[in-house]
Design an enzyme around this catalytic site. Sequence first.
Site, PDB file in Angstrom:
ATOM      1  N   TYR A 127       0.859  -1.189   0.000  1.00  0.00           N
ATOM      2  CA  TYR A 127       0.000   0.000   0.000  1.00  0.00           C
ATOM      3  C   TYR A 127       0.890   1.232   0.000  1.00  0.00           C
ATOM      4  O   TYR A 127       1.386   1.671   1.039  1.00  0.00           O
ATOM      5  CB  TYR A 127      -0.926  -0.013   1.220  1.00  0.00           C
ATOM      6  CG  TYR A 127      -1.816   1.192   1.353  1.00  0.00           C
ATOM      7  CD1 TYR A 127      -2.437   1.756   0.238  1.00  0.00           C
ATOM      8  CD2 TYR A 127      -2.054   1.777   2.595  1.00  0.00           C
ATOM      9  CE1 TYR A 127      -3.264   2.865   0.352  1.00  0.00           C
ATOM     10  CE2 TYR A 127      -2.881   2.884   2.730  1.00  0.00           C
ATOM     11  CZ  TYR A 127      -3.483   3.424   1.601  1.00  0.00           C
ATOM     12  OH  TYR A 127      -4.300   4.526   1.720  1.00  0.00           O
ATOM     13  N   ASP A 167      -2.509  -1.579  -3.843  1.00  0.00           N
ATOM     14  CA  ASP A 167      -2.781  -0.196  -4.213  1.00  0.00           C
ATOM     15  C   ASP A 167      -1.442   0.533  -4.223  1.00  0.00           C
ATOM     16  O   ASP A 167      -0.923   0.921  -3.171  1.00  0.00           O
ATOM     17  CB  ASP A 167      -3.741   0.411  -3.192  1.00  0.00           C
ATOM     18  CG  ASP A 167      -4.029   1.879  -3.450  1.00  0.00           C
ATOM     19  OD1 ASP A 167      -3.530   2.425  -4.469  1.00  0.00           O
ATOM     20  OD2 ASP A 167      -4.738   2.492  -2.621  1.00  0.00           O
ATOM     21  N   HIS A 285     -12.224   1.121  -4.353  1.00  0.00           N
ATOM     22  CA  HIS A 285     -11.397   0.312  -5.247  1.00  0.00           C
ATOM     23  C   HIS A 285     -12.174  -0.958  -5.612  1.00  0.00           C
ATOM     24  O   HIS A 285     -13.145  -1.319  -4.951  1.00  0.00           O
ATOM     25  CB  HIS A 285     -10.101  -0.096  -4.553  1.00  0.00           C
ATOM     26  CG  HIS A 285      -9.187   1.043  -4.237  1.00  0.00           C
ATOM     27  ND1 HIS A 285      -8.030   1.305  -4.941  1.00  0.00           N
ATOM     28  CD2 HIS A 285      -9.261   2.005  -3.270  1.00  0.00           C
ATOM     29  CE1 HIS A 285      -7.423   2.360  -4.426  1.00  0.00           C
ATOM     30  NE2 HIS A 285      -8.153   2.816  -3.414  1.00  0.00           N
TER      31      HIS A 285
END
Length: 294
Positions: A127, A167, A285
């Site tokens: 992330y 992500d 997302h």
Amino acid sequence: MSARAGTVAGMVSGSKNLRIASVNVNGVRAAFRKGMGGWLDARGVDILALQEVRASTEDLEALLGPEWSILHDAATAKGRAGVAIASRDKASIHRVTIGDEEFDSAGRWLEADYEVNGQIVTVVSAYVHSGDDGTPKQVEKYKFLDGMTVRLPEIKAHSSLAVVVGDLNVGHKPLDIKNWKGNVKRAGFLPRERAYFDRFFGEAGATVEGVDGSTGPGLGWVDIGRRSAGEVDGPYTWWSWRGQAFDNDTGWRIDYQMATAALADRVVNYSVDRAASHDERWSDHTPVVVDYSI
């Protein structure tokens, strides 16, 4: 680089294909309240990587159930970030640090090794910081991307079958953002950020010139999404909750599965599980799901 590791025994068993799914859940408890559990029950996932968990390990265990083995690295600040990997069987070892000793990467980088049909597959749930140009947040983002630049070759040396999912908060090319011209000075599409990805995906060992004019060695990783979709817009993986962004497909492709060349050659299927409608979304997302033949 230091690494905190935990050792447990086990093997991922079952079908020839290994299904790895990744999603920024934007708070796992909220995602389950909105319907994530139904998606997961129907999807046949073997390894599930989560980002922005924002919950405790006990919360994850209660939501996912006893059939999942869970690795979780929470952020230093409670209620922020957090990454996890859940699998049907246990990892053989895991690591949770990246970058220099003084750099706080807690809740943003989690590696796990799995034995799959006699072969080691390394999965990383990552992330990357969202950043904000001209602020300390952007400095932290560049530190993290620097850490990835060092760590990626080490991972590939450790296991030829490795994948970094999550992500990564950078749209690599104009095809990855619907309104890219309006975002060239915005964190997530800054030339300096994108140049890291030019090197990540550049030919291994070759000198790669980044979009910002910088040069550096290519690392030879493969963007599974772009290889699978081809030179088309998207498919996007994040849309703002605001306005009609989702309905108009005004999105960003910032969620990746980036694999070593050896694992990329084993991809059977790539899917972006976009919700059928705005009302059916359980995160801003969407999951990215890839089947690998091991």
